[in-house]
Design an enzyme around this catalytic site. Sequence first.
Site, PDB file in Angstrom:
ATOM      1  N   ARG A   1      38.458  60.985  72.440  1.00  0.00           N
ATOM      2  CA  ARG A   1      38.535  59.537  72.207  1.00  0.00           C
ATOM      3  C   ARG A   1      38.100  58.711  73.418  1.00  0.00           C
ATOM      4  O   ARG A   1      38.066  57.485  73.337  1.00  0.00           O
ATOM      5  CB  ARG A   1      39.954  59.145  71.775  1.00  0.00           C
TER       6      ARG A   1
ATOM      7  N   GLU B   1      49.802  48.403  66.182  1.00  0.00           N
ATOM      8  CA  GLU B   1      48.901  49.088  67.114  1.00  0.00           C
ATOM      9  C   GLU B   1      49.573  49.273  68.484  1.00  0.00           C
ATOM     10  O   GLU B   1      50.743  48.976  68.668  1.00  0.00           O
ATOM     11  CB  GLU B   1      47.586  48.310  67.245  1.00  0.00           C
TER      12      GLU B   1
ATOM     13  N   GLU C   1      41.168  45.652  64.237  1.00  0.00           N
ATOM     14  CA  GLU C   1      42.478  45.339  64.829  1.00  0.00           C
ATOM     15  C   GLU C   1      42.586  43.834  65.069  1.00  0.00           C
ATOM     16  O   GLU C   1      41.572  43.144  65.236  1.00  0.00           O
ATOM     17  CB  GLU C   1      42.644  46.094  66.144  1.00  0.00           C
TER      18      GLU C   1
ATOM     19  N   ARG D   1      32.713  53.580  68.641  1.00  0.00           N
ATOM     20  CA  ARG D   1      33.997  52.993  69.005  1.00  0.00           C
ATOM     21  C   ARG D   1      33.907  51.697  69.824  1.00  0.00           C
ATOM     22  O   ARG D   1      34.916  51.081  70.111  1.00  0.00           O
ATOM     23  CB  ARG D   1      34.804  54.030  69.778  1.00  0.00           C
TER      24      ARG D   1
ATOM     25  N   ASP E   1      22.938  21.952  52.946  1.00  0.00           N
ATOM     26  CA  ASP E   1      22.128  21.528  54.085  1.00  0.00           C
ATOM     27  C   ASP E   1      22.127  22.627  55.142  1.00  0.00           C
ATOM     28  O   ASP E   1      23.077  22.758  55.921  1.00  0.00           O
ATOM     29  CB  ASP E   1      22.688  20.222  54.650  1.00  0.00           C
TER      30      ASP E   1
ATOM     31  N   GLU F   1      46.929  46.641  62.690  1.00  0.00           N
ATOM     32  CA  GLU F   1      45.744  47.144  62.005  1.00  0.00           C
ATOM     33  C   GLU F   1      46.088  47.470  60.559  1.00  0.00           C
ATOM     34  O   GLU F   1      47.142  48.038  60.275  1.00  0.00           O
ATOM     35  CB  GLU F   1      45.208  48.401  62.704  1.00  0.00           C
TER      36      GLU F   1
ATOM     37  N   GLU G   1      31.660  58.069  64.230  1.00  0.00           N
ATOM     38  CA  GLU G   1      32.446  56.882  64.565  1.00  0.00           C
ATOM     39  C   GLU G   1      31.941  56.285  65.877  1.00  0.00           C
ATOM     40  O   GLU G   1      32.007  56.924  66.928  1.00  0.00           O
ATOM     41  CB  GLU G   1      33.923  57.245  64.700  1.00  0.00           C
TER      42      GLU G   1
ATOM     43  N   GLU H   1      37.310  49.667  61.026  1.00  0.00           N
ATOM     44  CA  GLU H   1      38.737  49.566  61.365  1.00  0.00           C
ATOM     45  C   GLU H   1      38.924  48.353  62.273  1.00  0.00           C
ATOM     46  O   GLU H   1      38.591  48.400  63.443  1.00  0.00           O
ATOM     47  CB  GLU H   1      39.209  50.836  62.074  1.00  0.00           C
TER      48      GLU H   1
ATOM     49  N   HIS I   1      36.274  49.884  65.234  1.00  0.00           N
ATOM     50  CA  HIS I   1      35.584  51.162  65.153  1.00  0.00           C
ATOM     51  C   HIS I   1      34.805  51.212  63.840  1.00  0.00           C
ATOM     52  O   HIS I   1      35.329  50.842  62.785  1.00  0.00           O
ATOM     53  CB  HIS I   1      36.574  52.324  65.215  1.00  0.00           C
TER      54      HIS I   1
END
Length: 453
Positions: A325, A198, A143, A344, A62, A205, A342, A141, A254
């Site tokens: 970063r 982490e 976490e 982030r 359904d 992670e 990447e 990735e 990420h």
Amino acid sequence: MTGTLISNASAEATLEQIRETIKEKSVELLHLQFVDIEGILKHVTVTSAQLEDVVEGKMMFDGSSIKGFSPINKSDLYLQPDLNTFAVLPWTVEEGYSEARFLCSAANPDGSPFEGDTRNVLKKTVERAADQGYTISVGPELEFFLFKNDDNGYATTELTDKAGYFEPSPHDLGERVRLEIYRALKAMGFTIEASHHEVAEGQHEINFKYSDALTAADLSTTYKWVVKTIAKKFGMHATFMPKPVFGINGSGMHVNMSFFEGSENAFFDPSDDLQLSDKAYKFIAGLLENVKSFTAVTNPLVNSYKRLVPGYEAPCYLAWSASNRSALIRIPAKRGLATRVELRCPDPSSNPYLTFAVIASAGLDGIEKGLEAPAPINDDIFHMGEEERAFRGIDNLPGSLAEAVKELEAGEIAFNTLGEHVYNEYVSMKKAEWNSYRTAVHSWEIDNYHSKF
């Protein structure tokens, strides 16, 4: 476990392997799994004696009872299992008994793909890339935090440990849980690359190997389910909520993505200073051009924007760099076949099928339109003042879910990628979520205003 399309011949071979596994492992129950628009896993359970009907897509459900799926007058939908996602559930295995699952796509009664199924949304994006000669490779990735459960099995707000980044036992009290998660994932076909504590207290992670986009989304969905299931066996609650604790880092997802042309990585060019191809730069430009208009998809909760603030390693500034970063987009150091972009900002509460779809679509837009990437920002953006960021043209991500939804409606990438059905349902859902939050009275208000005024 893969989510790639298979030929009729290989499908029959795969089905024969499934029959053999069901017999060998004494599989009695089959869980037919799919996700709703928010990415929440659903399943219906049938007996293994119904395998042939399952494979032929005869299992009806359904759709009107699934949030954002079908109206009540068009409620009949069917589940089409991806044979490559068949897996025995290791925590169910006993002497003479076990259970297994398939991940499924939803189909209309005439057999056509149901447009409200987000797995089908990602398939369309994969097809769009394929039409241009690309396959999409994704390495997410995710976490998560571990909290203690109470005596009744319900989650508390008490973290399971006070360990920090890469700390081992005895400080990392989640090490044993991660080991069991690793074993379960490995038994289900995952290739695990790393497992660690982490930065934040109680945060963990487990990284699995990259794969094609649809498989990566299937793996991400499975990963979240397995993590929660195993944690509960240890009397813990695993959450992928982006910011469950004030004052410490939140959880991200990420997303590492690259395009391949045959066996060659389309993002790699050894002659470039950064060894990035022209297509890689255009992909980056596409992300920067569109990210504000798809943030409501990659960061879908009110809570998501409490992670995206300065000071907690969360990227909230629109810039890219080969190493920095603090930038929204980073190019990890590995080159050659491992060259990737990447992004982030996404968090693990997002629907991975929609998240990977909008990221890939934005990158494709950049390539198709020939967009030019700005110069990289290699300085620490977190420690720049507002004036310096403005001078250098560094914009911000939306600061709230309300802002993100406005950006989503103002742009085109979400509508073009999600399709009319999912887009309209998603926008309606997010507006209702924000309105519920906006009109609620929160404990912070009580703490600060109740006695004072």
